[in-house]
Design a protein around this motif. Structure first.
Motif, PDB file in Angstrom:
ATOM      1  N   PRO A  53       0.800  -1.234   0.000  1.00 48.59           N
ATOM      2  CA  PRO A  53       0.000   0.000   0.000  1.00 48.59           C
ATOM      3  C   PRO A  53       0.824   1.271   0.000  1.00 48.59           C
ATOM      4  N   TYR A  54       2.126   1.154   0.232  1.00 46.14           N
ATOM      5  CA  TYR A  54       2.962   2.362   0.339  1.00 46.14           C
ATOM      6  C   TYR A  54       3.144   3.084  -0.988  1.00 46.14           C
ATOM      7  N   TYR A  55       2.783   2.466  -2.108  1.00 44.07           N
ATOM      8  CA  TYR A  55       2.902   3.169  -3.379  1.00 44.07           C
ATOM      9  C   TYR A  55       1.786   4.208  -3.570  1.00 44.07           C
ATOM     10  N   ALA A  56       0.667   4.015  -2.926  1.00 40.42           N
ATOM     11  CA  ALA A  56      -0.436   4.972  -3.073  1.00 40.42           C
ATOM     12  C   ALA A  56      -0.083   6.358  -2.534  1.00 40.42           C
ATOM     13  N   PRO A  57       0.553   6.464  -1.348  1.00 39.00           N
ATOM     14  CA  PRO A  57       0.939   7.813  -0.891  1.00 39.00           C
ATOM     15  C   PRO A  57       1.894   8.539  -1.838  1.00 39.00           C
ATOM     16  N   LEU A  58       2.708   7.779  -2.584  1.00 36.33           N
ATOM     17  CA  LEU A  58       3.586   8.433  -3.552  1.00 36.33           C
ATOM     18  C   LEU A  58       2.770   9.203  -4.592  1.00 36.33           C
ATOM     19  N   GLY A  59       1.730   8.575  -5.103  1.00 35.19           N
ATOM     20  CA  GLY A  59       0.868   9.253  -6.070  1.00 35.19           C
ATOM     21  C   GLY A  59       0.166  10.450  -5.468  1.00 35.19           C
ATOM     22  N   ALA A  60      -0.232  10.336  -4.185  1.00 35.20           N
ATOM     23  CA  ALA A  60      -0.905  11.450  -3.522  1.00 35.20           C
ATOM     24  C   ALA A  60       0.021  12.648  -3.382  1.00 35.20           C
ATOM     25  N   ILE A  61       1.276  12.397  -3.061  1.00 34.02           N
ATOM     26  CA  ILE A  61       2.234  13.487  -2.893  1.00 34.02           C
ATOM     27  C   ILE A  61       2.475  14.202  -4.217  1.00 34.02           C
ATOM     28  N   ILE A  62       2.515  13.443  -5.307  1.00 35.64           N
ATOM     29  CA  ILE A  62       2.694  14.069  -6.630  1.00 35.64           C
ATOM     30  C   ILE A  62       1.590  15.086  -6.889  1.00 35.64           C
ATOM     31  N   ALA A  63       0.377  14.715  -6.567  1.00 30.41           N
ATOM     32  CA  ALA A  63      -0.775  15.547  -6.926  1.00 30.41           C
ATOM     33  C   ALA A  63      -0.961  16.748  -6.014  1.00 30.41           C
ATOM     34  N   THR A  64      -0.464  16.693  -4.777  1.00 35.32           N
ATOM     35  CA  THR A  64      -0.691  17.800  -3.843  1.00 35.32           C
ATOM     36  C   THR A  64       0.475  18.767  -3.781  1.00 35.32           C
ATOM     37  N   SER A  65       1.472  18.585  -4.626  1.00 35.50           N
ATOM     38  CA  SER A  65       2.669  19.406  -4.525  1.00 35.50           C
ATOM     39  C   SER A  65       2.605  20.684  -5.342  1.00 35.50           C
ATOM     40  N   SER A  66       1.431  21.019  -5.905  1.00 33.37           N
ATOM     41  CA  SER A  66       1.331  22.218  -6.739  1.00 33.37           C
ATOM     42  C   SER A  66      -0.104  22.717  -6.727  1.00 33.37           C
ATOM     43  N   THR A  67      -0.438  23.611  -7.677  1.00 32.64           N
ATOM     44  CA  THR A  67      -1.779  24.162  -7.768  1.00 32.64           C
ATOM     45  C   THR A  67      -2.764  23.094  -8.240  1.00 32.64           C
ATOM     46  N   ALA A  68      -4.060  23.415  -8.124  1.00 35.90           N
ATOM     47  CA  ALA A  68      -5.093  22.447  -8.488  1.00 35.90           C
ATOM     48  C   ALA A  68      -5.007  22.071  -9.970  1.00 35.90           C
ATOM     49  N   VAL A  69      -4.815  23.071 -10.834  1.00 38.63           N
ATOM     50  CA  VAL A  69      -4.709  22.783 -12.266  1.00 38.63           C
ATOM     51  C   VAL A  69      -3.470  21.949 -12.552  1.00 38.63           C
ATOM     52  N   ARG A  70      -2.351  22.334 -11.964  1.00 39.71           N
ATOM     53  CA  ARG A  70      -1.108  21.615 -12.226  1.00 39.71           C
ATOM     54  C   ARG A  70      -1.140  20.208 -11.644  1.00 39.71           C
ATOM     55  N   SER A  71      -1.880  20.005 -10.542  1.00 40.79           N
ATOM     56  CA  SER A  71      -1.921  18.674  -9.942  1.00 40.79           C
ATOM     57  C   SER A  71      -2.554  17.662 -10.890  1.00 40.79           C
ATOM     58  N   VAL A  72      -3.573  18.082 -11.640  1.00 45.62           N
ATOM     59  CA  VAL A  72      -4.193  17.180 -12.614  1.00 45.62           C
ATOM     60  C   VAL A  72      -3.188  16.836 -13.707  1.00 45.62           C
ATOM     61  N   ARG A  73      -2.506  17.853 -14.225  1.00 45.73           N
ATOM     62  CA  ARG A  73      -1.523  17.622 -15.270  1.00 45.73           C
ATOM     63  C   ARG A  73      -0.373  16.755 -14.761  1.00 45.73           C
ATOM     64  N   ASP A  74       0.121  17.053 -13.555  1.00 49.01           N
ATOM     65  CA  ASP A  74       1.221  16.266 -12.991  1.00 49.01           C
ATOM     66  C   ASP A  74       0.817  14.812 -12.786  1.00 49.01           C
ATOM     67  N   SER A  75      -0.429  14.596 -12.367  1.00 46.31           N
ATOM     68  CA  SER A  75      -0.896  13.228 -12.147  1.00 46.31           C
ATOM     69  C   SER A  75      -0.924  12.440 -13.455  1.00 46.31           C
ATOM     70  N   VAL A  76      -1.429  13.078 -14.502  1.00 45.74           N
ATOM     71  CA  VAL A  76      -1.482  12.405 -15.802  1.00 45.74           C
ATOM     72  C   VAL A  76      -0.072  12.133 -16.316  1.00 45.74           C
ATOM     73  N   GLN A  77       0.816  13.132 -16.197  1.00 44.91           N
ATOM     74  CA  GLN A  77       2.182  12.951 -16.677  1.00 44.91           C
ATOM     75  C   GLN A  77       2.928  11.894 -15.862  1.00 44.91           C
ATOM     76  N   ALA A  78       2.731  11.889 -14.544  1.00 44.97           N
ATOM     77  CA  ALA A  78       3.398  10.887 -13.706  1.00 44.97           C
ATOM     78  C   ALA A  78       2.906   9.488 -14.037  1.00 44.97           C
ATOM     79  N   THR A  79       1.603   9.344 -14.256  1.00 45.49           N
ATOM     80  CA  THR A  79       1.058   8.032 -14.617  1.00 45.49           C
ATOM     81  C   THR A  79       1.660   7.543 -15.929  1.00 45.49           C
ATOM     82  N   GLY A  80       1.718   8.439 -16.923  1.00 45.12           N
ATOM     83  CA  GLY A  80       2.322   8.065 -18.195  1.00 45.12           C
ATOM     84  C   GLY A  80       3.790   7.690 -18.043  1.00 45.12           C
ATOM     85  N   ALA A  81       4.520   8.441 -17.201  1.00 43.75           N
ATOM     86  CA  ALA A  81       5.929   8.139 -16.982  1.00 43.75           C
ATOM     87  C   ALA A  81       6.109   6.793 -16.289  1.00 43.75           C
ATOM     88  N   VAL A  82       5.250   6.501 -15.304  1.00 41.58           N
ATOM     89  CA  VAL A  82       5.326   5.215 -14.597  1.00 41.58           C
ATOM     90  C   VAL A  82       5.089   4.059 -15.558  1.00 41.58           C
TER      91      VAL A  82
END
Length: 360
Positions: A53-82
């Motif tokens: 379960p420790y991989y889920a907090p990693l994704g959460a940290i990616i999304a909360t590290s910036s503005t609301a608009v950027r968090s959506v973009r960062d989440s999509v980009q991180a998922t694609g990179a993974v």
């Protein structure tokens, strides 16, 4: 003696101001909340997700590290990179197995892929994902890829949701960044005026270095205002602060114009008002007039748009520029010189004064 309620109000006001000026506190609180929720979801998920379960907090940290608009973009980009890293590692493992050569090939290829523009700032996740899958995946790489990527996506979705519920709005930090830029510019202009009055021609190397020293402050103000502007989008509190954001944008444009003006003035004087030149731009007669103009311009820069005397300072600066233009015309007639550089200084300072008048 203040009453307990007054002391409490003062304390709360101080804490709110401190919180607004230091967005890292809000970022830390949202990150902790999102990571905790993601951990719970990961732990309650069916096997094999609940086993890691420790991989889920990693994704959460990616999304909360910036503005609301950027968090959506960062989440999509991180998922694609993974996913890209996982596919890369899987392909190399099938071809070469686990070996020193396969690690080198995976890391080298992943580093190349991490520079793709499609991944943006999340490109480093290509390398991280590839190494995790190659080294930790073992014999069950397909299962590991599913768990790893799935929990990252779930965590990122939770982090994005938290960011949308509590969107950052860093208008105070961007205001502070503009205040610092204003202070730096005022100091630069006043020091230049003092130097012209007391010493005369400039030392070119010294002032070229001063031009470079201002650049980081300008860059930080651009970054801060850009983040604030981005945070206003998809922000449920945005309509309440629309007037402040619009006024800040006008102020930022005026200060960035002022930064260009100061840079141009310093550049022209460092190049054309040097002790080693015979054909200086101003000479001893006009240097005091320019120094007076610069002091008036510095005073207009120092005055905030909401100050009652803001218009007076801008008018005095405009008058000083007009006086400088008159001095240039008067010097041009008997000498017959064109005085192009002196005229350029007048035009540059006039542009700065006009910009200050448009910031209200």
């Amino acid at each position: 003696m203040p009453t307990p309620s007054q002391r409490l109000t003062t304390l709360l006001t101080t804490l709110h101001a401190h919180w607004a000026r230091h967005p890292r506190w809000g970022l830390a609180a949202k990150g902790a909340l999102a990571a905790s929720l993601a951990w719970v979801v990961g732990a309650l998920a069916p096997a094999p997700f609940s086993e890691q379960p420790y991989y889920a907090p990693l994704g959460a940290i990616i999304a909360t590290s910036s503005t609301a608009v950027r968090s959506v973009r960062d989440s999509v980009q991180a998922t694609g990179a993974v996913l890209a890293g996982a596919v890369l590692a899987r392909g190399v493992d099938l071809a070469l197995g686990s070996s020193t050569l396969s690690v080198a090939l995976v890391v080298g290829t992943a580093l190349l892929c991490s520079g793709w523009r499609v991944f943006g700032e999340m490109g480093t996740w290509v390398v991280t994902s590839a190494l995790f899958v190659l080294i930790l995946g073992g014999a069950e790489q397909l299962e590991y890829i599913t768990v790893f990527a799935g929990l990252i996506v779930v965590g990122a979705a939770i982090g994005t949701g938290v960011n949308l519920l509590f969107p950052p709005l860093p208008l105070t930090p961007s205001e502070d960044a503009l205040d610092r830029l204003r202070t730096v510019l005022v100091d630069q202009v006043e020091l230049l005026a003092d130097r012209l009055e007391r010493v005369g021609p400039l030392a070119a190397d010294e002032w070229q270095q001063r031009r470079r020293d201002v650049a980081p402050t300008i860059d930080r103000s651009h970054d801060a205002v850009s983040r604030a502007h981005e945070a206003m989008r998809v922000n449920r509190r945005g309509h309440r602060y629309g007037g402040w954001a619009a006024a800040q944008a006008r102020r930022a444009e005026a200060l960035w114009t002022a930064a260009d003006v100061v840079d141009d003035v310093v550049r022209l004087l460092a190049e054309w008002e040097r002790a080693d030149r015979q054909d200086v731009a101003l000479g001893p007669d006009m240097r005091p007039v320019l120094a007076t103009t610069l002091r008036a311009y510095a005073e207009a820069l120092r005055t905030r748009p909401d100050d009652d005397h803001d218009g007076d300072a801008a008018d005095r600066a405009a008058g000083a520029v007009a006086a400088l233009a008159g001095a240039v015309r008067a010097a041009r007639q008997p000498s017959g010189d064109d005085l192009f550089v002196a005229g350029a200084l007048v035009v540059t300072l006039r542009r700065g004064v006009v910009a200050l008048g448009e910031r209200a």
